[in-house]
Design a protein around this motif. Structure first.
Motif, PDB file in Angstrom:
ATOM      1  N   ASP A  86       0.879  -1.221  -0.224  1.00 34.83           N
ATOM      2  CA  ASP A  86       0.089  -0.008   0.130  1.00 34.83           C
ATOM      3  C   ASP A  86       0.802   0.985  -0.057  1.00 34.83           C
ATOM      4  N   SER A  87       2.173   1.176  -0.274  1.00 33.58           N
ATOM      5  CA  SER A  87       3.067   2.287   0.037  1.00 33.58           C
ATOM      6  C   SER A  87       2.702   3.309  -1.491  1.00 33.58           C
ATOM      7  N   LEU A  88       2.480   4.362  -1.180  1.00 34.00           N
ATOM      8  CA  LEU A  88       2.559   5.398  -2.117  1.00 34.00           C
ATOM      9  C   LEU A  88       3.792   5.595  -3.007  1.00 34.00           C
ATOM     10  N   LEU A  89       4.887   5.021  -2.431  1.00 32.89           N
ATOM     11  CA  LEU A  89       6.012   4.959  -3.214  1.00 32.89           C
ATOM     12  C   LEU A  89       5.924   4.289  -4.739  1.00 32.89           C
ATOM     13  N   ASN A  90       5.176   3.236  -4.882  1.00 30.16           N
ATOM     14  CA  ASN A  90       4.782   2.678  -6.120  1.00 30.16           C
ATOM     15  C   ASN A  90       4.272   3.714  -7.036  1.00 30.16           C
ATOM     16  N   GLU A  91       3.170   4.553  -6.590  1.00 37.46           N
ATOM     17  CA  GLU A  91       2.896   5.550  -7.444  1.00 37.46           C
ATOM     18  C   GLU A  91       3.720   6.326  -7.946  1.00 37.46           C
ATOM     19  N   ALA A  92       4.478   6.668  -7.140  1.00 35.23           N
ATOM     20  CA  ALA A  92       5.861   7.808  -7.379  1.00 35.23           C
ATOM     21  C   ALA A  92       6.489   7.058  -8.581  1.00 35.23           C
ATOM     22  N   GLU A  93       7.058   5.936  -8.311  1.00 36.25           N
ATOM     23  CA  GLU A  93       7.894   5.053  -9.278  1.00 36.25           C
ATOM     24  C   GLU A  93       7.216   4.899 -10.765  1.00 36.25           C
ATOM     25  N   MET A  99     -10.131  14.582   1.910  1.00 39.33           N
ATOM     26  CA  MET A  99      -8.864  15.093   2.735  1.00 39.33           C
ATOM     27  C   MET A  99      -7.906  13.924   2.633  1.00 39.33           C
ATOM     28  N   LYS A 100      -8.422  12.721   2.822  1.00 41.23           N
ATOM     29  CA  LYS A 100      -7.363  11.792   2.742  1.00 41.23           C
ATOM     30  C   LYS A 100      -6.768  11.532   1.231  1.00 41.23           C
ATOM     31  N   GLY A 101      -7.660  12.010   0.057  1.00 40.89           N
ATOM     32  CA  GLY A 101      -7.001  11.786  -1.215  1.00 40.89           C
ATOM     33  C   GLY A 101      -6.051  12.922  -1.455  1.00 40.89           C
ATOM     34  N   ILE A 102      -6.347  13.915  -0.776  1.00 44.00           N
ATOM     35  CA  ILE A 102      -5.426  15.365  -0.902  1.00 44.00           C
ATOM     36  C   ILE A 102      -4.111  14.785  -0.262  1.00 44.00           C
ATOM     37  N   ALA A 103      -4.092  14.164   1.028  1.00 45.29           N
ATOM     38  CA  ALA A 103      -2.887  13.771   1.713  1.00 45.29           C
ATOM     39  C   ALA A 103      -2.281  12.877   0.758  1.00 45.29           C
ATOM     40  N   GLU A 104      -2.768  11.870   0.198  1.00 41.06           N
ATOM     41  CA  GLU A 104      -2.119  10.731  -0.850  1.00 41.06           C
ATOM     42  C   GLU A 104      -1.284  11.441  -1.769  1.00 41.06           C
ATOM     43  N   ILE A 105      -2.029  12.556  -2.399  1.00 45.44           N
ATOM     44  CA  ILE A 105      -1.429  13.291  -3.443  1.00 45.44           C
ATOM     45  C   ILE A 105      -0.007  13.915  -3.045  1.00 45.44           C
ATOM     46  N   GLU A 106      -0.186  14.465  -2.229  1.00 42.33           N
ATOM     47  CA  GLU A 106       0.783  15.266  -1.292  1.00 42.33           C
ATOM     48  C   GLU A 106       2.130  14.223  -1.172  1.00 42.33           C
ATOM     49  N   THR A 107       1.846  13.292  -0.683  1.00 40.05           N
ATOM     50  CA  THR A 107       2.745  12.019  -0.522  1.00 40.05           C
ATOM     51  C   THR A 107       3.475  11.708  -1.628  1.00 40.05           C
ATOM     52  N   VAL A 108       2.783  11.528  -2.625  1.00 45.69           N
ATOM     53  CA  VAL A 108       3.171  11.285  -4.102  1.00 45.69           C
ATOM     54  C   VAL A 108       4.242  12.205  -4.396  1.00 45.69           C
ATOM     55  N   PHE A 109       3.689  13.311  -4.399  1.00 46.01           N
ATOM     56  CA  PHE A 109       4.694  14.732  -4.864  1.00 46.01           C
ATOM     57  C   PHE A 109       5.762  14.702  -3.986  1.00 46.01           C
ATOM     58  N   TYR A 147       7.576  11.900  -2.638  1.00 48.05           N
ATOM     59  CA  TYR A 147       8.445  10.989  -3.226  1.00 48.05           C
ATOM     60  C   TYR A 147       9.114  11.323  -4.410  1.00 48.05           C
ATOM     61  N   LEU A 148       8.429  12.022  -5.255  1.00 39.68           N
ATOM     62  CA  LEU A 148       9.020  12.667  -6.419  1.00 39.68           C
ATOM     63  C   LEU A 148      10.065  13.609  -6.289  1.00 39.68           C
ATOM     64  N   ALA A 149       9.787  14.424  -5.236  1.00 39.13           N
ATOM     65  CA  ALA A 149      10.939  15.407  -4.976  1.00 39.13           C
ATOM     66  C   ALA A 149      11.967  14.792  -4.467  1.00 39.13           C
ATOM     67  N   THR A 193      20.655  13.598 -13.641  1.00 36.48           N
ATOM     68  CA  THR A 193      20.030  12.303 -14.446  1.00 36.48           C
ATOM     69  C   THR A 193      18.962  12.482 -14.982  1.00 36.48           C
ATOM     70  N   MET A 194      18.126  13.355 -14.581  1.00 33.80           N
ATOM     71  CA  MET A 194      16.678  13.264 -14.906  1.00 33.80           C
ATOM     72  C   MET A 194      15.952  14.758 -14.703  1.00 33.80           C
ATOM     73  N   HIS A 195      15.278  15.223 -15.513  1.00 34.26           N
ATOM     74  CA  HIS A 195      14.290  16.321 -15.141  1.00 34.26           C
ATOM     75  C   HIS A 195      13.129  15.941 -14.282  1.00 34.26           C
ATOM     76  N   GLN A 196      12.632  16.906 -13.613  1.00 28.70           N
ATOM     77  CA  GLN A 196      11.341  16.723 -12.944  1.00 28.70           C
ATOM     78  C   GLN A 196      10.331  16.288 -13.881  1.00 28.70           C
ATOM     79  N   PRO A 197       9.695  15.248 -13.720  1.00 28.76           N
ATOM     80  CA  PRO A 197       8.499  14.850 -14.497  1.00 28.76           C
ATOM     81  C   PRO A 197       7.465  16.108 -14.751  1.00 28.76           C
ATOM     82  N   ASN A 198       6.652  16.096 -15.958  1.00 28.62           N
ATOM     83  CA  ASN A 198       5.651  17.134 -16.177  1.00 28.62           C
ATOM     84  C   ASN A 198       4.475  16.489 -15.525  1.00 28.62           C
TER      85      ASN A 198
END
Length: 461
Positions: A156-163, A266-276, A278-280, A287-292
């Motif tokens: 259930d880790s949101l690291l998967n979404e970021a990857e 609010m939980k959905g918002i928190a999940e989006i923030e977590t993904v962002f 991880y991306l940061a 090696t890589m530009h920030q994804p759009n």
């Protein structure tokens, strides 16, 4: 014998050797990135039981499933009353037990349930196989097409979404695409929106309608929402939310104010923030530009099984629909009796990516040519002389062929031109006597005499 003109089923295609080289170039590039991120390949059957697929894609998706008639006299077991009434939809379950797979995700969920004692969780798999949909064919939309999917279940880790966002970024960049947008949303945010307007029971109707914003515009979406049970008052609350503008941070700030009373929102918002977050942390400046990545509240993807983050990828360099998409589907395996197993996955639309690369002329030369060297054949002596040379070229990893029969030079050159073969080795009596072969560059027309070792070095570049 009937003289029937051969034809293809609408929405399907033949692929030439040249096209297959390009298609495999796409598949190989995507597979390479999947493997790099720790995913392993599986395959599932073309056919699934109809009961496996039905009810997983919503009413609109179910209509697009290709059903397969039962073998033999399939009408013999049909309900006589339904048969007499001519109700084909009601008859389906009695005359069709199988169907062509609609996507790769539901068959994967079925696979996980059936093989749960043989796999290690979290289980990360990818698949590259064709799927079928009874859709109306149009540009970029086919009835038979390939999907390139990657999914992970048991985490259930949101690291998967970021990857997954990084997988899209790397694979599409490797294929030469420079300007594309990875859209991100969360079904919990959509649930929250439905709650604050007082219509939580109409969440599916709402998502199906607003997912069409790009296609039918705000007026079209509003009309469809009214037809699905929403009021003008509901639309007044909904419209400002689905038309949110600004940066991702600005959109999240606005959503916090609107959805403050919705726990799901609010939980959905928190999940989006977590993904962002991880991306940061995952970005490497060298090696890589920030994804759009764009937070898009209208992104709904009308599939019933998504429960968390959802993705869609669009290229900004060509006129085309989405070239990828996916999301989290926490309860999908529960439909097959395995409860509590979360999953998330994405898919690349390989056929649409192919069309985009063709339109933008992004296929490299290596993805266009098949055979790299043609050895000429003028007589029996030249053929015997050429055979060991042919094997030397192939042993060096160079795609090579010998013209299969003695023929005039013009015919052999035409053959090389038709197959886009860049080099031709000419072997005549002089070449056999000297041991130096004439290498012709078909692109420039230049010729020079070289030993076989020099030819291998030259054409193997």
């Amino acid at each position: 014998m009937s003289n029937i003109k051969p034809s293809l089923v609408k929405g399907t295609r033949d692929f030439s050797p040249q096209e297959m080289v390009k298609r495999n170039y796409i598949f190989d590039a995507i597979k390479t990135v999947f493997l790099k991120f720790g995913y392993a390949e599986i395959q599932t059957p073309t056919m699934e039981n109809l009961s496996t697929l039905t009810g997983k894609y919503g009413d609109e998706g179910d209509k697009l499933i290709f059903k397969i008639l039962n073998s033999g006299d399939y009408l013999s077991k049909a309900n006589p009353e339904l048969l007499a009434a001519g109700n084909s939809n009601a008859l389906t379950s009695s005359i069709s037990e199988k169907a062509l797979r609609y996507d790769l995700t539901v068959p994967f969920a079925r696979y996980v349930v059936m093989h749960q004692n043989d796999i290690t969780l979290p289980f990360k798999r990818f698949q590259v196989q064709p799927v079928w949909r009874a859709d109306r064919p149009q540009k970029g939309r086919y009835r038979e097409f390939y999907q390139c999917d990657a999914d992970v279940v048991g985490s259930d880790s949101l690291l998967n979404e970021a990857e997954f966002i990084l997988i899209y970024q790397e694979a599409l960049s490797d294929l030469g695409l420079k300007d594309f947008t990875i859209k991100l949303n969360n079904r919990k945010i959509l649930t929250g929106i439905a709650e604050i307007i007082g219509k939580p029971e109409l969440i599916i109707d709402m998502t199906v309608a607003i997912d069409k914003l790009d296609k039918i515009g705000l007026d079209g979406v509003s009309k469809e929402l009214l037809e699905r049970g929403f009021t003008e008052g509901d639309l007044e609350k909904l419209t400002p939310v689905i038309l949110l503008q600004g940066t991702n941070e600005a959109k999240l700030d606005s959503l916090r104010k609107v959805l403050g009373s919705s726990e799901a929102g609010m939980k959905g918002i928190a999940e989006i923030e977590t993904v962002f977050g991880y991306l940061a942390a995952l970005q490497h400046p060298d090696t890589m530009h920030q994804p759009n990545v764009e937070l898009d509240i209208t992104l709904a993807r009308g599939l019933n099984y998504y429960t968390g983050c959802i993705f869609e990828v669009k290229t900004n360099e060509a006129t085309m629909g989405s070239i990828g998409g996916g999301g989290r589907y926490d309860d999908l395996t529960g439909m097959f009796g395995l409860k509590g197993l979360t999953g998330v996955g994405i898919s690349f639309g390989a056929d649409r990516i192919y069309d985009v690369l063709m339109e933008l002329n992004l296929f490299p030369e290596s993805a266009v040519a098949g055979t790299r060297v043609l050895i000429s054949n003028f007589d029996d002596a030249a053929e015997r002389y050429a055979l060991p040379l042919l094997q030397q070229l192939r042993a060096a990893g160079i795609a090579a062929e010998l013209y299969p029969a003695a023929a005039k030079l013009k015919k052999q050159m035409s053959y090389a031109d038709a197959k886009n073969i860049p080099y031709v080795v000419l072997i005549g009596s002089e070449e056999m006597q000297e041991g130096l072969l004439t290498l012709k560059d078909m692109r420039t027309g230049q010729q020079e005499k070289l030993a076989i070792a020099e030819i291998i070095t030259r054409v193997g570049r």
